[in-house]
Enzyme design. Structure first.
Site, PDB file in Angstrom:
ATOM      1  N   THR A  96       0.695  -1.150   0.075  1.00 47.50           N
ATOM      2  CA  THR A  96       0.082   0.044   0.022  1.00 47.50           C
ATOM      3  C   THR A  96       0.884   1.204  -0.082  1.00 47.50           C
ATOM      4  O   THR A  96       2.046   1.128   0.250  1.00 47.50           O
ATOM      5  CB  THR A  96      -0.904   0.008   1.108  1.00 47.50           C
ATOM      6  N   LYS A 125       7.538   1.969   2.661  1.00 50.28           N
ATOM      7  CA  LYS A 125       8.520   2.230   3.596  1.00 50.28           C
ATOM      8  C   LYS A 125       8.020   2.909   4.979  1.00 50.28           C
ATOM      9  O   LYS A 125       9.030   2.936   5.854  1.00 50.28           O
ATOM     10  CB  LYS A 125       9.362   3.510   2.821  1.00 50.28           C
ATOM     11  N   VAL A 152      14.561  -0.076  -0.703  1.00 51.62           N
ATOM     12  CA  VAL A 152      15.597   0.662  -0.911  1.00 51.62           C
ATOM     13  C   VAL A 152      16.108   0.189  -2.284  1.00 51.62           C
ATOM     14  O   VAL A 152      16.298  -0.986  -2.406  1.00 51.62           O
ATOM     15  CB  VAL A 152      16.572   0.311   0.077  1.00 51.62           C
ATOM     16  N   GLY A 154      14.942   0.135  -5.441  1.00 52.33           N
ATOM     17  CA  GLY A 154      13.941  -0.537  -6.245  1.00 52.33           C
ATOM     18  C   GLY A 154      14.272  -1.870  -6.518  1.00 52.33           C
ATOM     19  O   GLY A 154      14.369  -2.901  -5.615  1.00 52.33           O
ATOM     20  N   ASP A 221      11.850  10.704   1.539  1.00 49.39           N
ATOM     21  CA  ASP A 221      11.936   9.373   0.887  1.00 49.39           C
ATOM     22  C   ASP A 221      13.267   8.813   1.290  1.00 49.39           C
ATOM     23  O   ASP A 221      13.533   7.590   1.619  1.00 49.39           O
ATOM     24  CB  ASP A 221      11.713   9.548  -0.462  1.00 49.39           C
ATOM     25  N   LYS A 225      14.583   5.800   3.508  1.00 46.22           N
ATOM     26  CA  LYS A 225      15.380   4.530   3.055  1.00 46.22           C
ATOM     27  C   LYS A 225      16.823   4.523   4.035  1.00 46.22           C
ATOM     28  O   LYS A 225      17.255   3.321   4.373  1.00 46.22           O
ATOM     29  CB  LYS A 225      16.012   4.600   1.907  1.00 46.22           C
TER      30      LYS A 225
HETATM   31  N1  HSE Z   1      10.314   8.329  -5.532  1.00 43.71           N
HETATM   32  C1  HSE Z   1      11.170   7.516  -5.363  1.00 43.71           C
HETATM   33  C2  HSE Z   1      12.420   8.165  -6.042  1.00 43.71           C
HETATM   34  C3  HSE Z   1      10.838   6.207  -5.607  1.00 43.71           C
HETATM   35  O1  HSE Z   1      12.461   8.880  -6.673  1.00 43.71           O
HETATM   36  O2  HSE Z   1      13.574   7.512  -5.742  1.00 43.71           O
HETATM   37  C4  HSE Z   1      11.368   5.002  -5.288  1.00 43.71           C
HETATM   38  O3  HSE Z   1      11.319   4.929  -4.008  1.00 43.71           O
END
Ligand code: HSE
Length: 339
Positions: A96, A125, A152, A154, A221, A225
């Site tokens: 989600t 996350k 972390v 992708g 973000d 991570k």
């Molecule tokens: N929005 C994130 C990025 C996506 O640009 O890295 C991956 O977590």
């Protein structure tokens, strides 16, 4: 292995396709018999203990907007926690959207799954950034696995790379570009003179920016991570409140040009040494860490091996789905024969 998919969007849908496509080879090479027994989206669920047909679900999702519209398996009355508690399964995949205010609804989903107990793979996350030490404890108490490779990097196996570096050595710290959107914006601003707003729109159109751009450009973000990495790699019991966070809104175009003249580039760097910090920093263009576009990169510093860098694409549905599959194969090795 019976799987419950919670969240059926940009990562979970490619994941469902990936396991349908690879069912034969996963059985042959890993001895895994995978069955998606429930899928939950924002409007309800589809449940079939004998296994759902992904193509059919996809059709209902596209045409009717929800998997709950399926005439036979659709359950518009069911919520995710009901499905987790009431459906027999070995694995819950939580996909989600990330919410860093209270981690919900993902946090409740993960708690329900770990308490059941069920193995969990999350690509969300938020719950980890806010409660990773507690979630790790619960998983270990209930003897199930909580995996999160896709949170972390992708599809790039940053966490697994670190684990390998750590074997027989000690990672003392790391620095990384953990957000593709900000790296893309800074690269476009510096190389092409594109404005911040224009570069952000491009990143949104390309599909790697978060729905709420503040997550990317204000550094949250990257901070999420960083928390996940600090817990997993450095065994620090930290949450989002332990990170000092600064985004890229204050980076002026002039400072990018000046950095370039000095042989440097400005990047949004997440670093872990004694403290945890996300901030725009100048780094040398000659460093392996200095990647452009939407790439991610992390340099780990180990006591004996010194600096080691991993570079790769840090976002994308199919890419992140491949990270779920990696986690699943690892979990499968532990439950094989019981599912
Ligand atoms: N929005 C994130 C990025 C996506 O640009 O890295 C991956 O977590």
């Amino acid at each position: 292995m019976r799987i419950i998919l919670i969240g059926y969007g940009g990562v979970a849908r490619p994941f469902a396709h990936l396991i349908a496509e690879r069912a034969g080879s996963l059985t042959r090479s890993q001895g895994l018999h995978l069955r998606v027994v429930a899928v939950v989206d924002s409007r309800g669920a589809a449940v079939n203990p004998r296994g759902l047909d992904v193509e059919a679900l996809e059709r209902f999702k596209k045409e009717r907007g929800t998997v709950a519209a399926h005439p036979e398996w659709g359950r518009p009355d069911l919520k995710a926690v009901d499905v987790i508690e009431g459906t027999e399964a070995e694995l819950v995949v939580e996909a989600t959207p990330t919410n860093i205010k209270d981690g919900e609804p993902g946090l409740s989903h993960i708690y329900a799954a770990l308490k059941k107990p069920c193995h969990v793979i999350t690509v969300n996350k938020g719950p980890l950034a806010l409660a990773m030490p507690a979630l790790n404890e619960l998983a270990s108490f209930n003897k199930v696995q909580l995996r999160f490779s896709g949170t972390v990097g992708g599809g790039t196996p940053i966490l697994e790379f670190a684990k390998r570096c750590r074997q027989g050595d000690r990672i003392v710290g790391f620095r990384g570009i953990l957000n593709g959107t900000t790296n893309y914006i800074l690269s476009r601003m510096e190389a092409e003179g594109v404005s911040f707003e224009e570069a952000l729109s491009e990143a949104q159109r390309a599909g790697f920016a978060e729905a709420d751009p503040s997550m990317d450009v204000d550094g949250w973000d990257s901070a999420c991570k960083l928390v996940i990495m600090a817990n997993h790699i450095l065994a620090r019991r930290v949450t989002l409140g332990d990170v000092k966070v600064q985004g890229i809104r204050g980076v002026a175009e002039d400072s990018l040009a000046q950095a370039r003249q000095r042989g440097c580039a400005v990047k949004l760097i997440a670093s872990a040494d004694r403290t945890l910090e996300v901030a725009p920093r100048e780094i040398l263009r000659s460093e392996p860490l200095c990647v452009s576009g939407s790439l991610n990169a992390v340099t780990f510093t180990s006591e004996d091996a010194g600096e080691e860098t991993i570079i790769g694409r840090g976002a994308g549905g199919r890419e992140t789905a491949s990270a779920i599959l990696r986690d699943l194969i690892d979990i499968g090795r532990t439950v094989k024969g019981r599912a």
